[in-house]
Scaffold this active site. Structure first.
Site, PDB file in Angstrom:
ATOM      1  NE  ARG A  37      -1.494  -1.422   3.697  1.00 17.95           N
ATOM      2  CZ  ARG A  37      -1.662  -1.217   4.994  1.00 17.95           C
ATOM      3  NH1 ARG A  37      -2.805  -0.757   5.447  1.00 17.95           N
ATOM      4  NH2 ARG A  37      -0.686  -1.465   5.842  1.00 17.95           N
ATOM      5  CG  ASN A  62       7.099  27.807   8.464  1.00 17.57           C
ATOM      6  OD1 ASN A  62       6.049  28.246   8.917  1.00 17.57           O
ATOM      7  ND2 ASN A  62       8.272  28.273   8.839  1.00 17.57           N
ATOM      8  NE  ARG A 114      10.904  28.106  -1.817  1.00 12.37           N
ATOM      9  CZ  ARG A 114       9.856  28.894  -2.078  1.00 12.37           C
ATOM     10  NH1 ARG A 114       9.666  29.985  -1.375  1.00 12.37           N
ATOM     11  NH2 ARG A 114       9.012  28.580  -3.037  1.00 12.37           N
ATOM     12  CE  LYS A 165      14.207  28.386   9.832  1.00 14.59           C
ATOM     13  NZ  LYS A 165      14.586  29.004   8.552  1.00 14.59           N
ATOM     14  CG  HIS A 213      17.417  26.387   6.701  1.00 11.23           C
ATOM     15  ND1 HIS A 213      16.138  26.550   6.206  1.00 11.23           N
ATOM     16  CD2 HIS A 213      17.804  25.145   6.351  1.00 11.23           C
ATOM     17  CE1 HIS A 213      15.776  25.432   5.600  1.00 11.23           C
ATOM     18  NE2 HIS A 213      16.772  24.569   5.662  1.00 11.23           N
ATOM     19  CE1 TYR A 245      10.862  26.816   8.003  1.00 16.80           C
ATOM     20  CE2 TYR A 245      10.479  25.859   5.837  1.00 16.80           C
ATOM     21  CZ  TYR A 245      10.617  26.962   6.656  1.00 16.80           C
ATOM     22  OH  TYR A 245      10.503  28.220   6.121  1.00 16.80           O
ATOM     23  CG  ASP A 264      16.087  34.642  -0.569  1.00  9.50           C
ATOM     24  OD1 ASP A 264      16.057  35.232   0.532  1.00  9.50           O
ATOM     25  OD2 ASP A 264      15.523  33.548  -0.761  1.00  9.50           O
TER      26      ASP A 264
END
Length: 183
Positions: free
Chosen positions: A23, A48, A59, A72, A119, A132, A170
């Protein structure tokens, strides 16, 4: 749960077991007792979830300053990412060092990044979904960014600078030299 200490103390790669049959699979991705046994006694207050539709989306590099500094616990639930943590703790012996791990839907691994680290991640596939858990709520006034490919860090990202897909924020972030007494 398999726990691997990466080259910077405090950064852990966690791989929960999966129980599979015809499954699909079942996996317990978070358990406070298992986390405490791994040395993570964090209380998570925010989850998030991001979707990046294209390969090469970058990112980061992001963090939040005290009193809203975030730890995180990051995982990729669809597709694959190259996840990066950079030590931004000024008095740390590993200040300015980075570690990276591939997180993907197949390996089910998660990266624990304590407060005091930048991060960021780069998508390795289209339609990558990242989820996260955070130890502090997001706070605009405490948010900071560093340019993802800042020369001071020399991170070998899996995307060329001209091919990276970035937000305006960024793309305009300062270099790592801006990180002074953040933590």
């Amino acid at each position: 749960m398999q726990v691997e200490q990466l080259s910077i103390p405090g950064i852990l790669l966690l791989t929960p077991p999966r129980f599979a049959d015809e499954r699909g699979f079942f996996s317990e991705t978070y358990n406070s007792r298992s986390m405490a046994e791994a040395g993570i006694d964090a209380v998570f207050v925010q989850d998030n979830h991001s979707l990046s539709r294209q390969r090469g989306v970058v990112r980061g590099l992001h963090c939040q300053l005290a009193p809203h500094a975030q730890g995180k616990l990051v995982r990729c639930t669809r597709g694959a990412i190259w996840d990066v943590a950079v030590d931004a703790r000024q008095d740390s012996p590993s200040f300015g060092r980075w570690v990276a791990a591939e997180l993907n839907a197949e390996n089910g691994s998660q990266l624990w990044i304590p407060p005091g680290f930048l991060h960021g991640f780069c998508t390795l596939t289209e339609n990558a979904e990242v989820q996260y858990k955070c130890t502090a709520l997001w706070n605009r006034d405490c948010e900071r960014s560093v340019l993802w490919n800042t020369p001071e860090l020399d991170i070998p990202w899996p995307v060329a600078p001209g091919e990276a897909i970035l937000s305006d924020k960024d793309a305009e972030a300062p270099g790592f030299s801006a990180v002074r007494n953040w933590f």
